[in-house]
Design an enzyme around this catalytic site. Structure first.
Site, PDB file in Angstrom:
ATOM      1  N   LYS A 100       0.839  -1.200   0.000  1.00  0.00           N
ATOM      2  CA  LYS A 100       0.000   0.000   0.000  1.00  0.00           C
ATOM      3  C   LYS A 100       0.876   1.253   0.000  1.00  0.00           C
ATOM      4  O   LYS A 100       2.011   1.207   0.477  1.00  0.00           O
ATOM      5  CB  LYS A 100      -0.860   0.021   1.276  1.00  0.00           C
ATOM      6  CG  LYS A 100      -2.008  -0.967   1.300  1.00  0.00           C
ATOM      7  CD  LYS A 100      -2.775  -0.846   2.616  1.00  0.00           C
ATOM      8  CE  LYS A 100      -3.902  -1.867   2.704  1.00  0.00           C
ATOM      9  NZ  LYS A 100      -4.972  -1.650   1.727  1.00  0.00           N
ATOM     10  N   ARG A 104     -10.249 -11.552   2.345  1.00  0.00           N
ATOM     11  CA  ARG A 104     -11.109 -12.619   1.831  1.00  0.00           C
ATOM     12  C   ARG A 104     -10.416 -13.970   1.900  1.00  0.00           C
ATOM     13  O   ARG A 104     -11.067 -15.008   2.004  1.00  0.00           O
ATOM     14  CB  ARG A 104     -11.556 -12.287   0.406  1.00  0.00           C
ATOM     15  CG  ARG A 104     -10.429 -12.165  -0.577  1.00  0.00           C
ATOM     16  CD  ARG A 104     -10.817 -11.399  -1.830  1.00  0.00           C
ATOM     17  NE  ARG A 104     -10.862  -9.953  -1.601  1.00  0.00           N
ATOM     18  CZ  ARG A 104     -11.208  -9.051  -2.514  1.00  0.00           C
ATOM     19  NH1 ARG A 104     -11.552  -9.425  -3.729  1.00  0.00           N
ATOM     20  NH2 ARG A 104     -11.202  -7.778  -2.212  1.00  0.00           N
TER      21      ARG A 104
HETATM   22  N1  BES Z   1      -8.028  -3.795   4.621  1.00  0.00           N
HETATM   23  C1  BES Z   1      -8.232  -3.423   3.276  1.00  0.00           C
HETATM   24  C2  BES Z   1      -9.547  -2.687   3.048  1.00  0.00           C
HETATM   25  C3  BES Z   1      -9.710  -1.343   3.707  1.00  0.00           C
HETATM   26  C4  BES Z   1      -9.546  -0.187   2.982  1.00  0.00           C
HETATM   27  C5  BES Z   1     -10.092  -1.242   5.015  1.00  0.00           C
HETATM   28  C6  BES Z   1      -9.722   1.028   3.565  1.00  0.00           C
HETATM   29  C7  BES Z   1     -10.282  -0.008   5.603  1.00  0.00           C
HETATM   30  C8  BES Z   1     -10.103   1.127   4.876  1.00  0.00           C
HETATM   31  C9  BES Z   1      -8.232  -4.652   2.391  1.00  0.00           C
HETATM   32  O1  BES Z   1      -7.426  -5.688   2.799  1.00  0.00           O
HETATM   33  C10 BES Z   1      -7.729  -4.212   1.048  1.00  0.00           C
HETATM   34  O2  BES Z   1      -6.600  -3.844   0.972  1.00  0.00           O
HETATM   35  N2  BES Z   1      -8.595  -4.265   0.050  1.00  0.00           N
HETATM   36  C11 BES Z   1      -8.249  -3.860  -1.261  1.00  0.00           C
HETATM   37  C12 BES Z   1      -8.755  -4.899  -2.217  1.00  0.00           C
HETATM   38  C13 BES Z   1      -8.258  -4.726  -3.601  1.00  0.00           C
HETATM   39  C14 BES Z   1      -6.775  -4.995  -3.668  1.00  0.00           C
HETATM   40  C15 BES Z   1      -9.006  -5.646  -4.498  1.00  0.00           C
HETATM   41  C16 BES Z   1      -8.895  -2.507  -1.523  1.00  0.00           C
HETATM   42  O3  BES Z   1     -10.018  -2.281  -1.053  1.00  0.00           O
HETATM   43  O4  BES Z   1      -8.266  -1.668  -2.127  1.00  0.00           O
HETATM   44 MN    MN Z   2      -5.455  -5.487   2.121  1.00  0.00          MN
END
Ligand code: BES
Ligand code: MN
Ligand code: ZN
Length: 526
Positions: free
Chosen positions: A301, A375
């Site tokens: 990230k 997931r």
């Molecule tokens: N933990 C994150 C989702 C999240 C985003 C939680 C913002 C709280 C605030 C999750 O693991 C994630 O990174 N999801 C990705 C999925 C994508 C790579 C398909 C996302 O939402 O960007």
């Molecule tokens: Mn994630």
């Protein structure tokens, strides 16, 4: 926080502060503020402020009066509850929290809250008690709200003033006087106890979520869960916690694929609430995402805002808080909580985009993005909960940024394969005073997570990201009634509100508790 119930006349009560809701009975442009009590002494004490127009009854408006005339309290806090017409337990809960948060920093340690004497509609459409004000519900809501308001996230500030309310009294007022000693007094005392259990459990969840990842590793999360279970001393509540060996032995290839990249060992937390007098079925499985820090892994990230990813274990913490409350309230229904706790880290051992993993169910997964890790851990958590006997599954997870795009910070997303479960849950959400919105899981979305090399892939592209994440989970529950709560936007309050501090919200704990209690309540079973 010590919570008491009193039937004495509010004007006669000696207290640091008497909190009195004011409601607006007026039509659109003409406010008509009135204190929510028929007690002439209280009406007189507020009369001048109201006639001067200083007090309008607008929601969360606060006016603090010292040495109020004609009443014994040292102070009188008039707090606006908004329109009388639409006033419900939802607003009342928040008013109690707002009162606590207003008084706390003023060196006030105890207060008394005047329960509104109104007949107002209950927010739940299910209730057909003539739209009456259920007193026990009102009391429970006040207690929940007060506990939620008493939580602050500044645990590690060295100048933390530790300003908490120590005790408060709920004043039933004249109509409750008749109840004294009777059945309804017992009901009100029970409601106080329920409100406390639920409020404290929600705060337990918030404490866990508030901890930074160096102080809430997967192992520490498992230890916290164990300490919680042991401290409750409920014989029907048992906990087992496992590490990497068990996760591999169970062939949880999806869960392990996330855990393998971290030096911190993962933890699988299993808590069972099995009252002997409960029927063999249903068994409600509560599955939580416990990612104690989400860097994204190799699909790392951006640095900006990454510190917030300590709250990626909120789904797991929600399930721990929910089962805590359930064990203390003792509904006659079996519940199993499964929390999959791990970090998501980049390292030489981390999984890489393109890797193929075999989940516990046997399904093969192509990893397209290592940041779609929630997931993966849930896939095995859900499957395992079913294996442990869950007949109904609910998972909670900070799963997708896409859910935040869709619903903002106001509603949590709900996804389900079972309409009846949703109807039941919807009532629970309403009684709990939370906000959730259902989103679809049509089979047509499945095509976005088809893989050319494996059964499915772990991301479905840019559009409908919250839904394709839910579709992925759905593949692992098969035909078991299931509900998925995406709390990415609601588990963390971005700003402090009148009734709740900025930081972890504890969203979904109350709804889950109401849902499970309703399940135990045979009258409404399906
Ligand atoms: N933990 C994150 C989702 C999240 C985003 C939680 C913002 C709280 C605030 C999750 O693991 C994630 O990174 N999801 C990705 C999925 C994508 C790579 C398909 C996302 O939402 O960007
Ligand atoms: Mn994630
Ligand atoms: Zn995550």
């Amino acid at each position: 926080m010590n919570t008491m119930l009193s039937f004495s006349a509010p004007a006669q009560l000696e207290t640091e502060c008497l909190v009195l809701p004011v409601l607006d009975h007026g039509e659109k442009d003409k406010p008509d503020a009135r204190v929510a009590s028929n007690d002439p002494a209280l009406q007189d004490a507020a009369a001048e402020l109201i006639s001067s127009g200083e007090v309008t009854g607008k929601i969360f408006e606060t006016v603090l009066l010292h040495r109020p005339q004609g009443i014994r309290a040292k102070r009188l806090l008039l707090i606006g509850g908004g329109k009388a017409k639409t006033f419900s337990a939802y607003e009342l809960r928040r008013l109690a929290g707002a009162a606590v948060r207003f008084l706390k920093p003023k060196s006030i340690r105890s207060f008394a809250f005047v329960l509104p004497e109104l007949r107002v509609a209950h927010p739940s459409a299910e209730r057909s008690d003539g739209g009456g004000w259920d007193r026990a519900d009102a009391v429970k809501s006040v207690v929940e709200g007060a506990f939620v308001g008493n939580f602050d996230p500044d645990k590690y500030r060295s100048n933390r003033k530790d300003q908490l309310i120590d005790e408060f009294t709920i004043l039933g007022g004249p109509p409750f006087g008749e109840a004294k000693g009777g059945e309804s007094e017992a009901a009100l005392r029970a409601a106080i106890e329920q409100g406390r259990v639920i409020g404290e459990s929600q705060n337990f969840t918030r404490e866990l979520v508030n901890e930074p990842s160096n102080r809430m590793t997967p192992t520490m999360m498992a230890d916290s869960a164990r300490r919680m279970v042991e401290s409750l001393q409920v014989p029907d509540l048992k906990i087992e916690t496992y590490g990497a060996d068990k996760i591999r032995e169970l062939k949880m290839g999806a869960f392990w694929s996330v855990a393998q990249g971290s030096d911190e060992p993962p933890a699988l937390i299993v808590i069972r609430y099995e009252p002997p007098d409960a029927p063999a079925a249903p068994v409600i499985g509560l599955v939580g995402k416990g990612v104690t820090f989400d860097t994204g892994g190799i699909s790392i990230k951006p640095a900006d805002g990454m510190e917030k990813m300590k709250y990626d274990m909120a789904g797991g913490a929600t399930m721990l808080g929910a089962i805590r409350a359930i064990a203390l309230l003792r509904p006659k229904v079996r519940v199993i909580a499964v929390v999959c706790a791990t970090e998501n880290m980049p390292s030489g051992k981390a999984q890489k985009p393109g890797d193929v993993q075999i989940a516990m169910s046997g399904k093969s997964i192509e990893i397209v993005n290592t940041d779609a890790e929630g997931r993966l851990v849930l896939a095995d958590g859900l499957y395992y909960a079913r294996q442990l006997g869950a007949t109904h599954l609910i998972d909670a997870a900070t799963l997708t940024g896409a859910c935040v795009v869709a619903l903002g910070y106001i509603n949590a997303g709900v996804f389900t394969n079972d309409d009846a479960m949703w109807e039941r849950f919807r009532g629970a959400v309403q009684r709990a005073g939370e906000k959730m919105w259902r989103l679809p899981v049509d089979a047509e979305y499945l095509e976005f997570i088809r893989s050319t090399i494996a059964d499915i892939k772990n991301t479905g592209g840019r559009w409908g990201g919250a839904i394709t994440a839910a579709m992925f989970l759905k593949e692992f529950v098969e035909d078991t009634p299931w509900m998925h709560l995406d709390i990415a936007g609601t588990a963390w309050e971005e700003e402090s509100k009148a009734w709740i501090a900025k930081g972890p919200s504890g969203i979904a704990v109350r709804s889950l508790v109401e849902f499970v209690r309703d399940f135990a309540d045979g009258a409404r079973s399906h």
